[in-house]
Write a protein that holds these residues in place. Sequence first.
Motif, PDB file in Angstrom:
ATOM      1  N   TRP A 265       0.840  -1.212   0.000  1.00  0.00           N
ATOM      2  CA  TRP A 265       0.000   0.000   0.000  1.00  0.00           C
ATOM      3  C   TRP A 265       0.869   1.254   0.000  1.00  0.00           C
ATOM      4  CZ3 TRP A 265      -3.986  -1.489   4.334  1.00  0.00           C
ATOM      5  CH2 TRP A 265      -4.880  -2.434   3.823  1.00  0.00           C
ATOM      6  N   SER A 266       1.950   1.220   0.774  1.00  0.00           N
ATOM      7  CA  SER A 266       2.842   2.372   0.864  1.00  0.00           C
ATOM      8  C   SER A 266       3.491   2.669  -0.488  1.00  0.00           C
ATOM      9  CB  SER A 266       3.907   2.105   1.931  1.00  0.00           C
ATOM     10  OG  SER A 266       4.792   3.178   2.017  1.00  0.00           O
TER      11      SER A 266
ATOM     12  N   SER B  87       2.411   1.791  -3.439  1.00  0.00           N
ATOM     13  CA  SER B  87       1.367   2.201  -4.368  1.00  0.00           C
ATOM     14  C   SER B  87       0.970   3.657  -4.131  1.00  0.00           C
ATOM     15  CB  SER B  87       0.147   1.281  -4.209  1.00  0.00           C
ATOM     16  OG  SER B  87      -0.812   1.547  -5.183  1.00  0.00           O
ATOM     17  N   TYR B  88       0.874   4.053  -2.867  1.00  0.00           N
ATOM     18  CA  TYR B  88       0.526   5.441  -2.542  1.00  0.00           C
ATOM     19  C   TYR B  88       1.625   6.400  -3.000  1.00  0.00           C
ATOM     20  CZ  TYR B  88      -0.753   9.613   0.013  1.00  0.00           C
ATOM     21  OH  TYR B  88      -1.076  10.909   0.324  1.00  0.00           O
ATOM     22  N   ARG B  89       2.880   6.029  -2.754  1.00  0.00           N
ATOM     23  CA  ARG B  89       3.986   6.895  -3.173  1.00  0.00           C
ATOM     24  C   ARG B  89       4.032   7.044  -4.694  1.00  0.00           C
ATOM     25  NH1 ARG B  89       8.256   3.875  -0.741  1.00  0.00           N
ATOM     26  NH2 ARG B  89       7.224   3.308   1.152  1.00  0.00           N
TER      27      ARG B  89
ATOM     28  N   GLY C  29      -0.360   8.162  -5.522  1.00  0.00           N
ATOM     29  CA  GLY C  29      -1.213   8.967  -4.650  1.00  0.00           C
ATOM     30  C   GLY C  29      -2.444   8.182  -4.236  1.00  0.00           C
ATOM     31  N   GLU C  30      -3.520   8.886  -3.917  1.00  0.00           N
ATOM     32  CA  GLU C  30      -4.740   8.228  -3.449  1.00  0.00           C
ATOM     33  C   GLU C  30      -5.301   7.257  -4.481  1.00  0.00           C
ATOM     34  OE1 GLU C  30      -7.681  10.813  -1.741  1.00  0.00           O
ATOM     35  OE2 GLU C  30      -6.152  12.016  -0.749  1.00  0.00           O
TER      36      GLU C  30
ATOM     37  N   LEU D  93      -4.530   3.626  -4.110  1.00  0.00           N
ATOM     38  CA  LEU D  93      -5.147   2.861  -3.026  1.00  0.00           C
ATOM     39  C   LEU D  93      -6.556   2.382  -3.355  1.00  0.00           C
ATOM     40  CD1 LEU D  93      -3.950   5.004  -0.006  1.00  0.00           C
ATOM     41  CD2 LEU D  93      -2.917   2.922  -0.940  1.00  0.00           C
TER      42      LEU D  93
END
Length: 58
Positions: free
Chosen positions: A24-25, A27-29, A32-33, A36
Amino acid sequence: MEDGYPATLIAQQFGICKSTIGRWSRSYRAYGEQGLLAKERIPSGVKLPTAVTQNIID
């Protein structure tokens, strides 16, 4: 993670795997949102034999 909490602690607090936190981290980096949001899963290509599928339906 970003606020200094270790992924292991976050995983324990939420009852999920540490590897999920890492995924998740990343993918977020990267996205962004949007990274997720739930994604449609790609079929694995493994199919049950027709007789087994029919047995489940019946």
